[in-house]
Write an enzyme that holds these catalytic residues in place. Structure first.
Site, PDB file in Angstrom:
ATOM      1  N   HIS A  42     -29.672  35.086  14.193  1.00  0.00           N
ATOM      2  CA  HIS A  42     -28.723  36.307  14.112  1.00  0.00           C
ATOM      3  C   HIS A  42     -29.168  37.179  15.199  1.00  0.00           C
ATOM      4  CE1 HIS A  42     -26.754  35.456  10.038  1.00  0.00           C
ATOM      5  NE2 HIS A  42     -26.036  34.927  11.109  1.00  0.00           N
ATOM      6  N   HIS A  75     -31.378  28.841   9.377  1.00  0.00           N
ATOM      7  CA  HIS A  75     -30.900  29.266   8.148  1.00  0.00           C
ATOM      8  C   HIS A  75     -30.716  28.130   7.321  1.00  0.00           C
ATOM      9  CE1 HIS A  75     -29.261  32.806  10.552  1.00  0.00           C
ATOM     10  NE2 HIS A  75     -29.903  33.372   9.952  1.00  0.00           N
ATOM     11  N   CYS A  97     -35.914  26.914   8.974  1.00  0.00           N
ATOM     12  CA  CYS A  97     -37.137  27.732   8.633  1.00  0.00           C
ATOM     13  C   CYS A  97     -37.996  27.055   7.516  1.00  0.00           C
ATOM     14  CB  CYS A  97     -36.855  29.210   8.104  1.00  0.00           C
ATOM     15  SG  CYS A  97     -38.134  30.096   7.224  1.00  0.00           S
ATOM     16  N   GLU A 127     -27.608  31.171   5.014  1.00  0.00           N
ATOM     17  CA  GLU A 127     -28.807  30.517   4.191  1.00  0.00           C
ATOM     18  C   GLU A 127     -28.352  30.262   2.829  1.00  0.00           C
ATOM     19  OE1 GLU A 127     -32.718  32.181   2.339  1.00  0.00           O
ATOM     20  OE2 GLU A 127     -32.692  32.677   4.385  1.00  0.00           O
TER      21      GLU A 127
END
Length: 675
Positions: A42, A75, A97, A127
């Protein structure tokens, strides 16, 4: 004099840094359009820069053709996306991640067990949507303690969005507990997020004005802004340098700066530099100063070791010529750039591209500046190693060669040392078996000045083992029946491995009967089903039972034995008044001395011995007092005898034994209680 305080843990987190690195590597590797499913992170500045390099953001799988290269955003995405990727034959680059990927694994496993998943987080955040996709989109999503719905499920498997405030998570857990819900809580808030929020709060309390840098769409940056506003009312959201409130900055002497996990370092440095240099009085001089800086830059040559950025002027198979904006061009020979397989410089770089490199020499002998991409990458690799040390995260290294006391292992272009004691979680006699292997390691120590790093595979193995053990503890409950393996014996019992944890099977819990040693009924390596009797996670102790898998013999005695029945048993104990015969483990009967034979028996040891198999008739069963009276002589009467072995008939009754039957019965009761 202005004081600018930068909050600790500001800027790119490990997951974002890895996602960008994977995207940059994909640009270099693939000579075709690359897609990112949703913004990689983002931050519009970063995604715009990647788009210029050929990474196009798509919002639907339908926007990418079959056979395309697709990057999964940091995400993460749901399970269905991977299935679509396989159907469309995409080359997937997974930039999820690691902390988010761990939540995917937890949720998937919980869903397979039929547990109700509850996600604490923003239902509209990608996410959270990705996590929900790993449990068939069946999760309950709670954004705050006021929006907890009525739930039928009594047991909830709880996870959290990695970027939510810890206070919010704990508040929702308290509300769920008030509803008397049984919770399996997984603390999945990223430590980097928590550290970033804590340092933002601490900085905001110290300053007159606070700047929070990052994209307005970034969840973690918005939370930093909210935290900062709570402690410093004079807080501003800075998305780019144009948002910098210079007039307000000019009024303050102590200024704080915090940045979200997706905020690039260049924006942080640009904001700090502008605040350091700009005042209302000198703003008019900026254009002149900039011109003078450009002139000075063109005259100044970069120093050895300096990192420079320039535009590619020419590319050949042998070298790249770079315009550095000074009086000399830079030269990057092909052997100073990492190439894979049959790659050529002309495949990767083109005229007009921007390139970054490290200065090796200010004069290569031909009047140019010698540059190296490899040495720059090594510096970046050191940064990654150092970050792994700070984050306590894992990296993968390849074991290259043995040395005294251990091995040398390579992380990309950087070599480190793994001591022999850190190669495994067990004793290693010969390191040769590890040569050529890729190992996951923890970074134990980094000495940038001396260029040394120490890795540990053992720390990683122990951490994984502890995770598995924690999962086992979470999944175990008292009264569960689980399969285990007999590992070792002691005089007081056996230790049984139940999937990574050793539990104690006490000798008294192995059989309903008496045992002198566990080896009487068990062997090392036996697979057995045991019941969890008690658990103490703080002490790491679990008590197990084996006999509980069978009914207690006295509870079902009437189903197996009747008065008058002839039974077989083994003599287990001799007393002066009679013998105890074991019918089955935990079930003994007494043959009074007067019931051993048709003749008078003065010493029972003359007639019977411990371990002897005998047949006896049940005379009485007293379930309340747990007594069984047996008779060997009556069993002999009812058993067929060979004609030549006719029993002698006594005209007189056998004399009573020295010990009266009532006294024997009292001792039987005492013996039963001991058993």
């Amino acid at each position: 004099m202005k004081e600018i305080i930068r909050a600790d843990h500001s800027g790119f987190c490990f997951g974002v840094r890895e996602a960008i690195a994977k995207a940059e590597a994909a640009v270099r590797e693939y000579d075709k359009r690359i897609y990112s499913y949703g913004p990689l992170i983002h931050n519009k500045q970063v995604t715009d820069r990647l788009e210029k390099k050929g990474v196009r953001v798509i919002e639907s799988p339908d926007e990418a053709e079959c056979g395309a290269v697709v990057i999964i955003r940091s995400h993460g995405v749901g399970k269905r996306f991977y299935e679509i990727a396989e159907e469309k034959n995409w080359t997937l680059i997974d930039a999820t991640c690691p902390f988010v990927a761990r939540i995917h694994d937890l949720v998937r496993a919980a869903d397979e067990k039929g547990e109700q998943v509850l996600i604490v987080g923003d239902a509209n955040h990608p996410e959270v949507q990705g996590i929900n996709g790993w449990c068939g989109n069946s999760a309950i999503i709670v954004g705050n303690s006021q929006t907890i719905p009525d739930m039928e499920a009594e047991h909830l498997f709880v996870v959290a969005q990695t970027t939510i405030p810890k206070r919010l998570f704990e508040g929702i857990l308290e509300e769920l507990k008030k509803q008397r819900k049984e919770l399996s809580v997984n603390h999945t808030i990223c430590s980097a997020t928590e550290n970033r929020q804590q340092s933002c709060m601490k900085t905001a309390q110290q300053v007159e004005l606070m700047l929070v840098l990052g994209d307005r769409k970034s969840s973690n940056t918005k939370k930093l802004y909210d935290i900062s506003k709570k402690y410093c009312n004079n807080t501003y959201f800075v998305e780019n340098i144009e948002d910098l409130p210079l007039k307000e900055v000019e009024k303050c002497n102590r200024i704080g700066v915090a940045a979200g996990a997706s905020t690039p370092e260049c924006l942080i440095k640009e904001v700090i530099a502008n605040m350091s240099e700009n005042t209302l009085e000198n703003n008019e001089m900026n254009s002149m100063d900039a011109l003078m800086d450009e002139i000075e830059k063109s005259l100044r040559l970069p120093r050895s070791g300096e990192i420079v950025t320039g535009k590619i002027h020419q590319v050949t198979d042998r070298e790249i010529i770079v315009n550095l904006g000074c009086k000399k061009d830079g030269i990057i020979p092909s052997d100073e750039i990492t190439l894979e397989g049959d790659q050529k410089l002309t495949d990767l770089y083109h005229e007009g591209d921007e390139i970054q490199a490290k200065v090796v020499k200010t004069d290569d002998g031909d009047g140019s500046i010698l540059l190296s991409k490899k040495k720059l990458e090594i510096g970046e690799h050191w940064d990654e190693i150092n970050q792994a040390l700070e984050d306590k995260s894992n990296i993968e290294v390849k074991v290259v060669r043995p040395v005294n006391g251990g091995v040398i292992a390579a992380y990309k272009e950087v070599s480190g040392f793994i001591p022999l004691s850190q190669l495994s979680d067990h004793y290693v006699e010969n390191v040769d078996e590890f040569i050529g292997q890729t190992l996951t390691v923890k970074v134990s120590r980094v000495d940038l000045r001396r260029g040394k790093a120490v890795f540990s595979h053992k720390q990683y193995l122990n951490e994984e083992k502890n995770k598995r053990i924690a999962e086992i503890w979470e999944g175990l409950s008292v009264d569960d029946v689980v399969e285990g393996t007999v590992m070792r014996f002691t005089d007081y019992g056996a230790f049984v491995d139940i999937g990574g944890i050793d539990g104690l099977l006490h000798i008294s819990e192995i059989s309903w009967g008496k045992l002198k040693h566990p080896q009487e009924v068990l062997s090392i390596g036996d697979k057995i089903r045991v019941k969890v009797l008690s658990m103490n996670q703080e002490k790491g102790k679990i008590s197990l039972g084996l006999k509980q898998n069978q009914p207690e013999p006295w509870s079902v005695i009437n189903e197996k034995y009747d008065v008058g029945q002839i039974v077989n048993g083994k003599v287990v104990q001799l007393k002066e008044y009679g013998a105890f015969v074991e019918l089955e483990p935990g079930l003994d009967g007494l043959v009074h001395i007067s019931e051993v034979a048709h003749k008078r028996v003065g010493n029972i040891a003359d007639e019977l011995s411990v371990g002897q198999e005998v047949a006896a008739k049940i005379l009485e069963i007293d379930q309340d007092r747990r007594r069984i009276s047996l008779s060997i002589k009556e069993a002999l009467d009812e058993m067929p005898q060979p004609e030549e072995e006719v029993s002698e008939t006594y005209e007189e009754e056998a004399e009573p034994a020295d010990v009266p039957a009532e006294e024997a019965a009292m001792e039987v009761e005492e013996t039963s209680e001991e058993a």
